[in-house]
Design a protein around this motif. Structure first.
Motif, PDB file in Angstrom:
ATOM      1  N   PRO A   1      53.736   4.478  65.990  1.00 23.32           N
ATOM      2  CA  PRO A   1      53.999   3.656  64.797  1.00 23.32           C
ATOM      3  C   PRO A   1      53.182   2.366  64.831  1.00 23.32           C
TER       4      PRO A   1
ATOM      5  N   GLY B   1      54.143   9.907  58.084  1.00 28.85           N
ATOM      6  CA  GLY B   1      53.638   8.671  57.494  1.00 28.85           C
ATOM      7  C   GLY B   1      52.211   8.372  57.937  1.00 28.85           C
ATOM      8  N   ASN B   2      51.930   8.547  59.222  1.00 29.01           N
ATOM      9  CA  ASN B   2      50.573   8.307  59.729  1.00 29.01           C
ATOM     10  C   ASN B   2      49.572   9.289  59.132  1.00 29.01           C
TER      11      ASN B   2
ATOM     12  N   THR C   1      53.466   2.414  59.294  1.00 25.83           N
ATOM     13  CA  THR C   1      54.698   3.057  59.735  1.00 25.83           C
ATOM     14  C   THR C   1      55.507   2.133  60.643  1.00 25.83           C
TER      15      THR C   1
ATOM     16  N   ILE D   1      57.292   9.229  61.454  1.00 27.34           N
ATOM     17  CA  ILE D   1      56.106   8.480  61.858  1.00 27.34           C
ATOM     18  C   ILE D   1      54.863   9.362  61.776  1.00 27.34           C
TER      19      ILE D   1
END
Length: 176
Positions: A7, A126-127, A133, A123
């Motif tokens: 993150p 999102g990444n 994140t 995470i």
């Protein structure tokens, strides 16, 4: 490869994320996981403290969409009283639901954060989708059945990050 699970930030609680913190990063939208990020996976409704957090975000012009892999009944019951848009059965880490959340908020991904308690879904997803994140410590140490396997894998990744000095995780599920 493992760095895709890393993150941008990590916090002990969602309540550490303030409008000022987000605005300093030019973030105007939040995509957030529900279970064990906002409340315990088996708590049906928001706590008064969480309701106040949502209000503070809205009062500061920050939009929120709940993105959950859980079923419609669970997510609807939680999000509807709060007036928060939601996406259920999101199939995180796949990108389709993340793009749908952006469309709901009408924001670019550069102005949006993904917040969650799981590396493998929140995470990583999102990444992969290009978001900032934030990993939060799960609000409870118990998980639904589907999450337990993810937690075993997640602990190994977190331990690797800790050894490499990439993440100093003090959460209840990592670095044990």
């Amino acid at each position: 490869m493992l760095k895709r699970f890393l993150p941008n930030e990590y916090v002990q609680s969602i309540f550490e994320i303030t409008p000022q913190f987000l605005k300093e990063r030019n973030i105007h939208g939040i995509i957030t996981d529900l279970d064990n990020t906002l409340v315990e996976w088996d708590r049906p409704l928001a706590t008064p403290e969480l309701t106040a957090w949502f209000k503070e975000m809205r009062d500061n012009g920050i939009q929120i969409v709940i993105l959950s892999n859980n079923n419609e009944k669970r997510v609807h019951k939680f999000a509807t009283p709060l007036g928060i848009p939601y996406i259920y059965k999101a199939r995180k880490p796949l990108g389709k639901a993340f793009r749908k959340a952006l469309a709901i908020m009408k924001l670019p991904k550069e102005q949006t954060v993904m917040i969650g308690d799981q590396l493998l879904t929140d995470i990583f997803g999102g990444n992969l989708s290009g978001f900032f994140t934030i990993l939060v410590v799960p609000v409870t140490e118990t998980d639904g059945l589907a999450t337990k396997l993810n937690r075993m894998i997640e602990r190994r990744i977190i331990n690797w990050f800790n050894k490499k000095g990439l993440l100093q995780w003090e959460g209840t599920k990592g670095g044990e």
